[in-house]
Design an enzyme around this catalytic site. Structure first.
Site, PDB file in Angstrom:
ATOM      1  N   VAL A  61       0.809  -1.223   0.000  1.00  0.00           N
ATOM      2  CA  VAL A  61       0.000   0.000   0.000  1.00  0.00           C
ATOM      3  C   VAL A  61       0.838   1.266   0.000  1.00  0.00           C
ATOM      4  CG1 VAL A  61      -1.989  -1.073   1.109  1.00  0.00           C
ATOM      5  CG2 VAL A  61      -0.243   0.022   2.524  1.00  0.00           C
ATOM      6  N   TYR A  62       2.132   1.170   0.251  1.00  0.00           N
ATOM      7  CA  TYR A  62       2.960   2.371   0.230  1.00  0.00           C
ATOM      8  C   TYR A  62       3.036   2.910  -1.197  1.00  0.00           C
ATOM      9  CZ  TYR A  62       4.710   1.067   4.927  1.00  0.00           C
ATOM     10  OH  TYR A  62       4.821   0.750   6.257  1.00  0.00           O
ATOM     11  N   SER A  63       2.441   4.072  -1.400  1.00  0.00           N
ATOM     12  CA  SER A  63       2.404   4.703  -2.728  1.00  0.00           C
ATOM     13  C   SER A  63       1.847   3.761  -3.787  1.00  0.00           C
ATOM     14  CB  SER A  63       3.797   5.202  -3.133  1.00  0.00           C
ATOM     15  OG  SER A  63       4.197   6.275  -2.308  1.00  0.00           O
TER      16      SER A  63
END
Length: 343
Positions: A61-63
């Site tokens: 989900v990071y970026s």
């Protein structure tokens, strides 16, 4: 660099690991965290590896996956020098998320592709999925370990009962056990000590600490009776992170500032060094948007606070725990009940 066992496993990890949440820069939250591109990431990875920081943590989900992509590109040609930790379970784009068999298999393949690798050293569930039986989740993770696509498994942000239930299921069915719990823990957020720390000690689950500077509050730039610095990301991201009462924050910052003057170290270095003394902590994640921030955080290693200095920080950061923990408040009670392990 100092190296430690990850929980009760045989995996050795650096006391400081690199958090790649600043890589990619997509979306409202992660765009405000940082927008480190591949060239910049390669430089940060160079510095980390030279200093012995061999573990790099990210999440799908990071970026929206860009963090994994940038990290994979930055490690190209030297994958064998690094440990990669990533996470899944949270919703991603139109994918509702979860820890079902179909979701985990799909997410793992996608992470391997973005990272440009054939295996993940530590694969963690980013949250507990109450809609999927733990037997299904754990058997799928066990299959991924047996297939060689994952080496070790862990969790993040689990409640005590959720982690203990999962460990019991793993033991009952002889499945791969969680050896790591990625947790929020800092001088202004010591809730980890109430239940998760003694659980980790009892069950051999090592803590991988996220946001060790209290969501950017312990950088030395936030001071009593002063406005937030103009460039502070707290202006834009404070609502996403754990809340901190103002008086607790300023009491801790005042003590950190005094110790910085005494020791010649910086406020962040002292806050991170305090964490490295705590029971069950296997690794502390340091993030950086630039080389200067990274080098400052690396200065945490190679020295240690005295017992008296650590005690002053303990006192400044102490708050009353809720029932049923308050009779054994915080670290003081933990020390009474676990005297053989408290350093």
């Amino acid at each position: 660099m100092e190296y430690r066992r990850l929980g009760a496993s045989g995996l050795t990890v650096p006391a400081l690991a690199f958090g790649a949440g600043t890589f990619g820069g997509r979306g409202e939250l992660f765009g405000n965290w940082g927008a480190v591109d591949v060239a910049q990431a390669r430089r940060l990875v160079d510095i980390c590896l030279d200093a012995g920081v061999t573990m790099f943590d990210t999440a799908d989900v990071y970026s929206d996956g860009a963090s994994e992509e940038v990290l994979g590109a930055a490690l190209k040609g030297r994958r064998d020098q690094a440990l990669i930790s990533t996470k899944t379970t949270l919703p991603l784009g139109e994918d509702p998320g979860g820890s079902s068999r179909s979701r985990l298999l799909r997410a793992c393949e996608a992470a391997l592709r973005r990272l440009g690798t054939d295996h993940i050293d530590l694969y963690q569930l980013h949250a507990y999925d109450a809609g999927t039986p733990p037997e299904e989740t754990l058997s799928t993770l066990d299959d991924l370990v047996r297939a060689g696509k994952v080496r070790y498994v862990g969790v993040s942000n689990f409640a005590g009962w959720q982690l203990m239930k999962s460990l019991a299921v793993a033991d009952r069915h002889h499945l791969t056990r969680y050896v790591a719990h990625q947790v929020y823990y800092s001088l202004v957020g010591r809730d980890y000590e109430w239940e998760l720390m003694p659980l980790g000690l009892d069950q051999g689950v090592g803590a991988v600490v996220w946001s060790p500077l209290g969501w950017g509050r312990l950088t030395g730039r936030v001071r009593r009776d002063q406005p937030l610095p103009p460039g502070s990301r707290l202006h834009r991201t404070a609502s996403y992170g754990p809340p901190v009462p103002d008086e607790l924050l300023y009491r801790v910052v005042d003590t950190l500032t005094d110790l910085a003057t005494e020791t010649g170290r910086t406020v962040p270095q002292i806050a991170l060094n305090w964490l490295l003394r705590r029971p069950t902590v296997s690794s502390v994640l340091i993030g950086a948007r630039n080389e200067a921030q990274l080098r400052e955080n690396l200065g945490t290693i190679g020295w240690t606070l005295t017992d008296d200095q650590a005690a002053r920080l303990d006192e400044a950061s102490s708050t009353t725990a809720p029932y049923p923990y308050f009779p054994y408040q915080r670290q003081e009670g933990f020390a009474q009940l676990n005297p053989s392990v408290v350093r």
